[in-house]
Motif scaffolding. Structure first.
Motif, PDB file in Angstrom:
ATOM      1  N   TRP A 136       0.989  -1.262  -0.089  1.00 18.64           N
ATOM      2  CA  TRP A 136      -0.043   0.066  -0.047  1.00 18.64           C
ATOM      3  C   TRP A 136       0.860   1.104  -0.010  1.00 18.64           C
ATOM      4  O   TRP A 136       0.759   2.218  -0.787  1.00 18.64           O
ATOM      5  CB  TRP A 136      -1.014  -0.157   1.322  1.00 18.64           C
ATOM      6  N   LEU A 137       2.093   1.332   0.824  1.00 18.96           N
ATOM      7  CA  LEU A 137       2.752   2.448   1.032  1.00 18.96           C
ATOM      8  C   LEU A 137       3.560   2.780  -0.243  1.00 18.96           C
ATOM      9  O   LEU A 137       3.856   3.748  -0.548  1.00 18.96           O
ATOM     10  CB  LEU A 137       3.701   2.362   1.988  1.00 18.96           C
ATOM     11  N   ASN A 138       4.146   1.458  -1.014  1.00 20.03           N
ATOM     12  CA  ASN A 138       4.699   1.633  -2.241  1.00 20.03           C
ATOM     13  C   ASN A 138       3.892   2.549  -3.216  1.00 20.03           C
ATOM     14  O   ASN A 138       4.226   3.236  -4.102  1.00 20.03           O
ATOM     15  CB  ASN A 138       5.162   0.186  -2.766  1.00 20.03           C
ATOM     16  N   ALA A 139       2.455   1.948  -3.395  1.00 16.43           N
ATOM     17  CA  ALA A 139       1.527   2.325  -4.384  1.00 16.43           C
ATOM     18  C   ALA A 139       1.323   3.763  -4.032  1.00 16.43           C
ATOM     19  O   ALA A 139       1.189   4.603  -4.654  1.00 16.43           O
ATOM     20  CB  ALA A 139       0.127   1.631  -4.254  1.00 16.43           C
ATOM     21  N   PHE A 140       1.343   4.171  -2.663  1.00 15.19           N
ATOM     22  CA  PHE A 140       0.993   5.597  -2.218  1.00 15.19           C
ATOM     23  C   PHE A 140       2.278   6.410  -2.702  1.00 15.19           C
ATOM     24  O   PHE A 140       2.034   7.591  -3.202  1.00 15.19           O
ATOM     25  CB  PHE A 140       0.834   5.405  -0.608  1.00 15.19           C
ATOM     26  N   GLY A 141       3.452   6.044  -2.452  1.00 13.17           N
ATOM     27  CA  GLY A 141       4.758   6.815  -2.760  1.00 13.17           C
ATOM     28  C   GLY A 141       4.636   6.802  -4.399  1.00 13.17           C
ATOM     29  O   GLY A 141       4.882   8.122  -4.581  1.00 13.17           O
ATOM     30  N   TYR A 142       4.462   6.239  -5.204  1.00 15.40           N
ATOM     31  CA  TYR A 142       4.291   6.058  -6.588  1.00 15.40           C
ATOM     32  C   TYR A 142       3.071   7.130  -6.907  1.00 15.40           C
ATOM     33  O   TYR A 142       3.181   8.159  -7.924  1.00 15.40           O
ATOM     34  CB  TYR A 142       4.053   4.971  -7.276  1.00 15.40           C
ATOM     35  N   PHE A 143       1.904   7.166  -6.325  1.00 15.80           N
ATOM     36  CA  PHE A 143       0.995   8.168  -6.664  1.00 15.80           C
ATOM     37  C   PHE A 143       1.285   9.313  -6.281  1.00 15.80           C
ATOM     38  O   PHE A 143       1.263  10.508  -7.109  1.00 15.80           O
ATOM     39  CB  PHE A 143      -0.291   7.537  -5.834  1.00 15.80           C
ATOM     40  N   VAL A 144       1.951   9.793  -5.212  1.00 13.12           N
ATOM     41  CA  VAL A 144       2.233  10.938  -4.775  1.00 13.12           C
ATOM     42  C   VAL A 144       3.550  11.372  -5.581  1.00 13.12           C
ATOM     43  O   VAL A 144       3.376  12.709  -6.107  1.00 13.12           O
ATOM     44  CB  VAL A 144       2.933  10.907  -3.504  1.00 13.12           C
ATOM     45  N   SER A 145       4.046  10.680  -6.226  1.00  9.06           N
ATOM     46  CA  SER A 145       5.183  10.947  -7.268  1.00  9.06           C
ATOM     47  C   SER A 145       4.985  11.484  -8.353  1.00  9.06           C
ATOM     48  O   SER A 145       5.047  12.244  -9.150  1.00  9.06           O
ATOM     49  CB  SER A 145       6.480   9.694  -7.233  1.00  9.06           C
ATOM     50  N   SER A 146       3.846  10.927  -8.959  1.00 11.14           N
ATOM     51  CA  SER A 146       2.924  10.866 -10.362  1.00 11.14           C
ATOM     52  C   SER A 146       2.315  12.514 -10.204  1.00 11.14           C
ATOM     53  O   SER A 146       2.136  13.236 -10.964  1.00 11.14           O
ATOM     54  CB  SER A 146       2.040  10.100 -10.551  1.00 11.14           C
TER      55      SER A 146
END
Lengths: 347, 347
Positions: A91-101
């Motif tokens: 979940w945190l990986n996905a969160f980090g990528y989303f924030v990055s996008s």
């Protein structure tokens, strides 16, 4: 909203990422490296702060003092808690990528699970986190669980300050979801996201005492594949419970959000709610009040532990203390007699 | 079921109740007085245990050791918690009378509210409790809130042991419902009764973090007069919430019971549920396990406090400690710098 498979994004590796084995540097080296969000130097700084060697402690204190004395814009501290197995790391990986996008950056401070029983599966998570950790906008750091109070160590507080100085837009603290760690995390963040399993609405007690009431946002994760229907049902269950949980922040209604960490779904809504909470709580002074209270409580708890540590550092005291607790455990000593023995020890 | 107005029962005053101003007695005097449930000697014993004068401490320790070393049948320890204003004192009076009408006895240990803001109204409660306190089957003792951890003092533990030795069938610990006291009480009893207001079902958060999850029995009190309808509605609300709160004791479903302390209604059902819980939890070993865990936790917490007390007994340390916490409160010292100053103090 989907942002694609995080694993495909591996090619986007930060050129700053490199192996470094250099000796102790001066304060300026660390401070400028942190300010540049250099992952290697960020990692080195946190490792330095975990050290107990006297020469390193001196440098670490200097860095921390500089950081504390340099006013920086406040960053949102996000707790990510929930029982083991709900997929927090993914979940945190996905969160980090989303924030990055979205053009923003995230630091993720994971409480190191090395002292728990669930070693195997969480090591798997760590490997995954290590891969995403090379992405420039997402810095990941597992914290050691040594010298902890309820899973939140002094080091976590220091890592948090370092990441704020670096200027990450969001700083997440992740727990492994054992013991009192969720409550301890909730006491150190501005907003707490509780991640739950589809189906967990049937047994709130199983989620653990007091945890429900630390949540500012509730997430039902794994809303994908065969679990989609159950996740939806679980969301309804939590929505019917949380209408009774009036939040301390006026006008805040705890949202229950479906996500899939695996498929990177639901993160637009997550960000909307985080930002809404951030605006509402900053405007009302809720966060600054909360941080002041948290700081005092943290000091009082850490002070007690420091005192005990100092006392038990004396081998004679330690032996006696363990003798006493062993006797309480096997039922041969009443706690009240135990306290008298302990008081005798203090003299 | 109604057992009549408690105030009418005042004529039933224990002939053993008399004013006593005698000097320090020997251990046998106290032990035999306690064993006879003599209210005066029970009170004297507890006062003696609260004393810090060295000669009294010696006698108090001897009494306690005799009590601990004399096996007595276990008595059910009942916590009575809930926010201020729900009528806990009146409820406990009615409970005590009801138990007495069944030919059994109750000791009520109230946490002394003298240090709280709600002084006035609770002093009223104390007067009421003092009246019922003369009834032979119901012993009432306000505990001092000095040297407490979350409202539960060492003295409460000692008073509890004294009352068990006296052979009261039920021993109740009442909190004033402020701070962390409810959770602390829940950690020292076998069964915890949470008393709530009609209408409180709309705002569980207002009831306080983690409190709901300490309840073994939930009571909606003041189910009388104009509040009867609202009380009934509140009961339904809590019933819909507690179906999600699975209890750690297998097969225990948390009951939600309507009572009126003022009109002494609902206590037949209360007793039925207490007895049911007692049988179920004794048979499964739940209570003995729970007590062992509670004992260890109590020792660890009291040990930390004893250590801190010892440390702050040194005026130099105390001055420095207060300086540090003041600076944290006014925002001029970061908690992490505060800990460093504190560690320097330890040397």
């Amino acid at each position: 909203m989907s942002i694609g498979n995080p694993l495909i994004r591996l090619k986007n590796i930060n050129p700053k990422y490199q192996v470094s084995q250099k000796p102790l540097k001066d304060v300026a080296y660390y401070l400028s490296g942190i300010a540049e969000k250099n992952h290697v130097i960020l990692g080195e700084t946190i490792t330095l702060m975990e050290s107990t060697s006297p020469s390193k402690v001196v440098v670490a204190r200097k860095i921390l003092n500089s950081i504390i004395e340099t006013p920086r814009p406040e960053r949102l501290r996000i707790g990510v808690t929930g029982p083991p197995g709900v997929g927090k790391s993914t979940w945190l990986n996905a969160f980090g990528y989303f924030v990055s996008s979205q053009g923003k950056s995230t630091a993720i401070l994971a409480i190191d699970p090395s002292s728990t029983n669930s070693k195997g599966s969480i090591l798997g998570d760590k490997t995954r986190m290590d891969i995403i950790g090379r992405h420039s906008d997402v810095f990941i750091r597992p914290s050691p669980s040594g010298s902890v109070l309820g899973g939140i160590s002094r080091n976590t507080m220091e890592s948090l300050l370092v990441c704020e100085y670096a200027g990450f837009d969001y700083i997440c603290i992740e727990t492994v979801g054992v013991g009192q760690s969720e409550i301890a995390v909730a006491e150190q963040v501005d907003i707490n996201i509780l991640i739950l399993q589809p189906g967990s609405g049937d047994d709130i007690q199983g989620i653990k005492r007091g945890i429900m009431e630390t949540a500012d946002i509730i997430v039902v994760n794994k809303a994908d594949g065969a679990l989609t229907g159950l996740a939806d049902q679980t969301r309804y269950q939590f929505q019917s419970i949380i209408k009774y949980l009036h939040h301390q922040l006026p006008h805040w209604e705890i949202p229950v959000i479906l996500t899939s960490g695996l498929q990177s779904k639901g993160f637009t809504e997550i960000m909307e709610q985080i930002n809404k909470f951030s605006i509402l709580s900053s405007a009302s002074g809720y966060i600054s009040e909360k941080r002041k209270d948290q700081g005092l409580k943290w000091f009082e708890q850490q002070g007690l532990l420091a005192l005990q540590h100092h006392f038990l550092n004396n081998p004679k005291n330690k032996t006696k203390y363990l003798e006493i607790t062993d006797k309480i455990k096997d039922g041969t000593l009443h706690p009240i007699q135990a306290i008298d023995l302990y008081l005798d020890l203090l003299g």
